[in-house]
Design a protein around this motif. Structure first.
Motif, short mmCIF file in Angstrom:
data_model
loop_
_atom_site.label_atom_id
_atom_site.label_comp_id
_atom_site.label_asym_id
_atom_site.label_seq_id
_atom_site.Cartn_x
_atom_site.Cartn_y
_atom_site.Cartn_z
N UNK A 15 0.77 -1.13 -0.05
CA UNK A 15 0.06 -0.06 0.05
C UNK A 15 0.81 1.20 -0.03
N UNK A 16 1.76 1.26 0.80
CA UNK A 16 2.78 2.49 0.96
C UNK A 16 3.77 2.56 -0.20
N UNK A 17 4.06 1.63 -0.85
CA UNK A 17 4.81 1.54 -2.14
C UNK A 17 3.96 2.21 -3.09
N UNK A 24 5.79 -0.18 -10.02
CA UNK A 24 5.51 -1.59 -9.41
C UNK A 24 6.61 -2.00 -8.73
N UNK A 25 6.29 -2.61 -7.58
CA UNK A 25 7.38 -3.38 -6.73
C UNK A 25 7.31 -5.05 -7.00
N UNK A 26 7.89 -5.76 -7.83
CA UNK A 26 7.73 -7.05 -8.13
C UNK A 26 7.50 -7.91 -7.16
N UNK A 27 8.60 -7.92 -6.22
CA UNK A 27 8.57 -8.78 -5.06
C UNK A 27 7.24 -8.57 -4.05
N UNK A 29 4.26 -7.33 -5.15
CA UNK A 29 3.07 -7.66 -5.91
C UNK A 29 2.98 -9.06 -5.85
N UNK A 30 3.86 -9.72 -6.28
CA UNK A 30 3.96 -11.40 -6.25
C UNK A 30 3.63 -12.09 -4.87
N UNK A 31 4.08 -11.36 -3.95
CA UNK A 31 3.56 -11.75 -2.55
C UNK A 31 2.31 -11.49 -2.22
N UNK A 32 1.70 -10.03 -2.58
CA UNK A 32 0.31 -9.79 -2.53
C UNK A 32 -0.60 -10.78 -3.01
N UNK A 33 -0.29 -10.98 -4.37
CA UNK A 33 -1.24 -11.96 -5.39
C UNK A 33 -1.27 -13.21 -4.56
N UNK A 34 -0.12 -13.89 -3.85
CA UNK A 34 -0.16 -15.07 -3.26
C UNK A 34 -1.32 -15.07 -2.00
N UNK A 35 -1.22 -13.88 -1.05
CA UNK A 35 -2.02 -13.70 -0.03
C UNK A 35 -3.44 -13.40 -0.54
#
Length: 448
Positions: A15-17, A24-27, A29-35
């Motif tokens: 959110x802050x990023x 976009x911060x890839x790491x 984004x991918x972690x948030x998709x998994x969550x």
């Protein structure tokens, strides 16, 4: 730190990023998709281009969750992560608005998302604008700030949202949108939009000007309906007992009739013989009054200009109330001939420029014929010529009911020059700052 706490932290870091960096911060984004996927939430929740309204339309079960984001109660850790994902979506849609051009559809979508945001904070329960309230309770986990909705300054929140909306409106290709009747029809009239239309009206023509006028008319009619209801809530004038009561059944004063005829009671017949009926007085005495409204039309007072022209037109429709309207910046304009039509008044105003209340006072003073039967409402932020305090003092001592107003808007937010605020308070005429209902009440008290 538990796994659930780690996942919440990832969502808030994303959110802050997203708020402070458009890249976009890839790491994250991918972690948030998994969550989000693990929570059983749609991945569209992470798409910045999808509005909350569209998301709820496609996934109706999310509607109740967005409406009660602060009703956390004693939820389990997994539910806290789910709520963090929804909160992140809502905050990004409302506050991460980018920097490029904005279309009419994007503005309309943002306005709806801002509505979801207010509802999540407990603003849908009828709480008055500009008031502080508790909103929904919480367990110290609301919006990541502890305390949920408690202690929220709604006046300040409304100001922040108004600033964001104003920025979106400024970034719109407004003239281009207005030239297309289909796109113009998608615009939702708001104070920010009306301000832009009023500032740009002299540069519009043809279809664009017609669409701009239609939007201003819609907004004026909507606000007028609300203000008219507030004005009509309190009847004007005192009962006039010099006027004989109308002898109709609905005015029959039954208690007084019985009392006055008690001497005609017949014990033998067990009946009360009535030889005279008494009726209630319903005619009201309205004091003929002159109401002079002076409005600062500089750039910082746009909402005051809109609200007060509408309010003046409503009072101008009351019996025996003579309303005059003056607008000023560094020049003064007598708008009295159009006071009953706020739409025409607004089209004749020129927003912006400096402020010099002395020119308005020069135009208003000759209108005072009977001081004790005159009220002058002066609406401004009072960042003005300080010699005005002498004029205000003179007015007050002459018997004029002088009402200085620092804000007449829907949010209650106002910035008033502190020097004038203190001087007017010492004079016994403190500046009214807050919701327009305060001004309506003051005027009704004068007319009653």
């Amino acid at each position: 730190m538990t796994d659930h706490e780690n996942r919440r932290q990832v969502l808030y870091w994303r959110l802050l990023a997203r708020v402070f960096n458009t890249e976009e911060q890839p790491a994250l984004e991918s972690a948030s998709v998994a969550i989000v996927d693990d929570l059983g939430l749609p991945t569209a929740l992470l798409d910045p281009s999808v509005s909350v309204g569209n998301l709820v339309q496609r996934f109706p079960d999310l509607g109740p969750e967005f409406e009660s984001l602060l009703d956390s109660g004693n939820e389990d850790p997994a539910e806290q992560v789910r709520r963090a994902a929804l909160i992140s979506k809502l905050l990004l849609r409302v506050f991460a608005t980018g920097t490029g051009d904005v279309s009419a559809g994007q503005l309309a979508a943002w306005q709806k998302d801002a509505g979801w945001f207010k509802q999540a904070l407990g603003r849908s329960g009828g709480q008055g604008e500009g008031e502080q309230g508790e909103g929904h309770g919480g367990s110290g986990r609301g919006l990541g700030t502890g305390g949920g909705g408690r202690g929220i300054d709604y006046a300040e929140l409304n100001k922040v949202l108004a600033d964001v909306e104003g920025d979106l409106v400024r970034r719109m290709r407004l003239r281009e949108v207005l030239s297309n009747s289909s796109l113009a029809a998608q615009l939702n009239p708001s104070m920010s939009l009306i301000e832009q239309l009023l500032r740009d009206k002299d540069n519009l023509s043809g279809v664009a000007l017609a669409n701009a006028k239609a939007l201003i008319r819609r907004f004026v009619d909507e606000v007028a309906e609300v203000l008219r209801t507030q004005v009509e809530k309190t009847s004007v004038g005192k009962i006039d007992r010099s006027v004989p009561p109308k002898r109709v059944f609905r005015n029959l004063d039954i208690e007084r009739t019985i009392w006055k005829n008690l001497t005609n009671w017949s014990p033998e017949d067990q009946r009360l013989y009535v030889d005279r009926l008494f009726y209630r007085h319903t005619a009201r005495r309205t004091t003929p009054a002159r109401l002079i409204v002076v409005v600062d039309q500089s750039g910082s007072m746009v909402d005051a200009m809109v609200n007060c022209t509408i309010l003046a037109s409503i009072f101008a429709g009351l019996p025996k109330v003579d309303v005059h309207l003056i607008a000023y910046d560094t020049r003064a304009l007598d708008l009295t001939p159009w006071v009953k039509d706020p739409f025409e008044v607004l089209l004749r105003t020129t927003l912006g420029g400096g402020t010099d209340g002395t020119v308005a006072m020069a135009l208003a003073r000759p209108k005072i014929v009977d001081p004790r039967n005159t009220v002058m409402v002066w609406i401004s932020d009072f960042y003005d010529n300080r010699s005005l305090i002498d004029d205000f003092t003179s007015l007050h001592r002459s018997g004029v009911k002088f009402i200085p107003v620092g804000s007449v808007n829907s949010s209650g937010y106002a910035s008033v020059d502190q020097w004038f605020r203190e001087k007017l308070k010492d004079l016994g005429t403190p500046v009214i700052s807050g919701h327009i209902r305060k001004l309506v009440l003051e005027l009704k008290n004068f007319l009653t």
